[in-house]
Write a protein that holds these residues in place. Structure first.
Motif, mmCIF file in Angstrom:
data_model
loop_
_atom_site.group_PDB
_atom_site.id
_atom_site.type_symbol
_atom_site.label_atom_id
_atom_site.label_comp_id
_atom_site.label_asym_id
_atom_site.label_seq_id
_atom_site.Cartn_x
_atom_site.Cartn_y
_atom_site.Cartn_z
ATOM 1 N N HIS A 1 6.364 -0.430 -0.778
ATOM 2 C CA HIS A 1 7.496 -1.340 -0.610
ATOM 3 C C HIS A 1 7.590 -2.015 0.745
ATOM 4 O O HIS A 1 7.967 -3.184 0.815
ATOM 5 N N ASP A 2 7.300 -1.310 1.804
ATOM 6 C CA ASP A 2 7.504 -1.897 3.123
ATOM 7 C C ASP A 2 6.229 -2.451 3.751
ATOM 8 O O ASP A 2 6.198 -2.743 4.944
ATOM 9 N N ASP A 3 5.183 -2.640 2.964
ATOM 10 C CA ASP A 3 3.963 -3.263 3.492
ATOM 11 C C ASP A 3 4.202 -4.753 3.728
ATOM 12 O O ASP A 3 4.935 -5.411 2.985
ATOM 13 N N THR A 4 3.551 -5.254 4.775
ATOM 14 C CA THR A 4 3.702 -6.661 5.168
ATOM 15 C C THR A 4 2.325 -7.274 5.382
ATOM 16 O O THR A 4 1.307 -6.571 5.328
ATOM 17 N N ILE A 5 2.318 -8.538 5.696
ATOM 18 C CA ILE A 5 1.060 -9.224 6.001
ATOM 19 C C ILE A 5 0.394 -8.591 7.223
ATOM 20 O O ILE A 5 -0.838 -8.589 7.323
#
Length: 147
Positions: free
Chosen positions: A35-39
């Protein structure tokens, strides 16, 4: 972001009996997104994979990267990497990102690898896939941006 990296002599992925991605020498990546993964997570992992020295040089030491050997990548989305088996007998996948969040980040991750000059083949996001490979070594490494 969690990625299982397998050094491979050859690999392919099929969907409904049709080959949708195939490589020769290189890496098979099983890619899980939470859920909290980003680029930023995707950039970190893509850079790490491109430079990871897990191929032998002429002296037989793991000193060369996939870039140096001209290898290819087979990238497979795999939400089950975030399966939690601590309670009961059936895994919970609540930590895996929903498809509407995971697929764009997975696509960006593959594009980041391609931007470094790597040939990247993929499976079909969300499909039931059969993945076959010859694990070379065997060499298997797990990268996790949260650990």
């Amino acid at each position: 972001m969690r990625v299982v990296i397998q050094r491979s002599k050859e690999a392919k992925v099929t969907v409904d009996g049709q080959v949708v991605g195939q490589i020769d020498r290189g890496l098979v990546l099983l890619v899980g997104i939470t859920h909290d993964d980003t680029i930023e997570d995707a950039k970190y992992v893509a850079d790490k994979i491109a430079g990871l020295r897990i191929f032998e040089d002429e002296a037989g030491k793991m000193n060369e990267s996939i870039m140096q050997i001209g290898g290819q990548i087979l990238s497979i989305s795999q939400f089950t990497l975030y399966g939690d088996c601590r309670k009961g007998k059936r895994p919970s996948f609540i930590a895996a990102a929903r498809p509407e969040q995971a697929q764009p980040l997975y696509d960006q991750f593959n594009d980041l690898l391609r931007a470094q000059g790597l040939q990247v083949e993929t499976g079909v996001f969300g499909a039931m896939m059969d993945v076959s490979l010859t694990n070379w070594g065997p060499v298997t490494i797990v990268l996790d941006t949260k650990q």
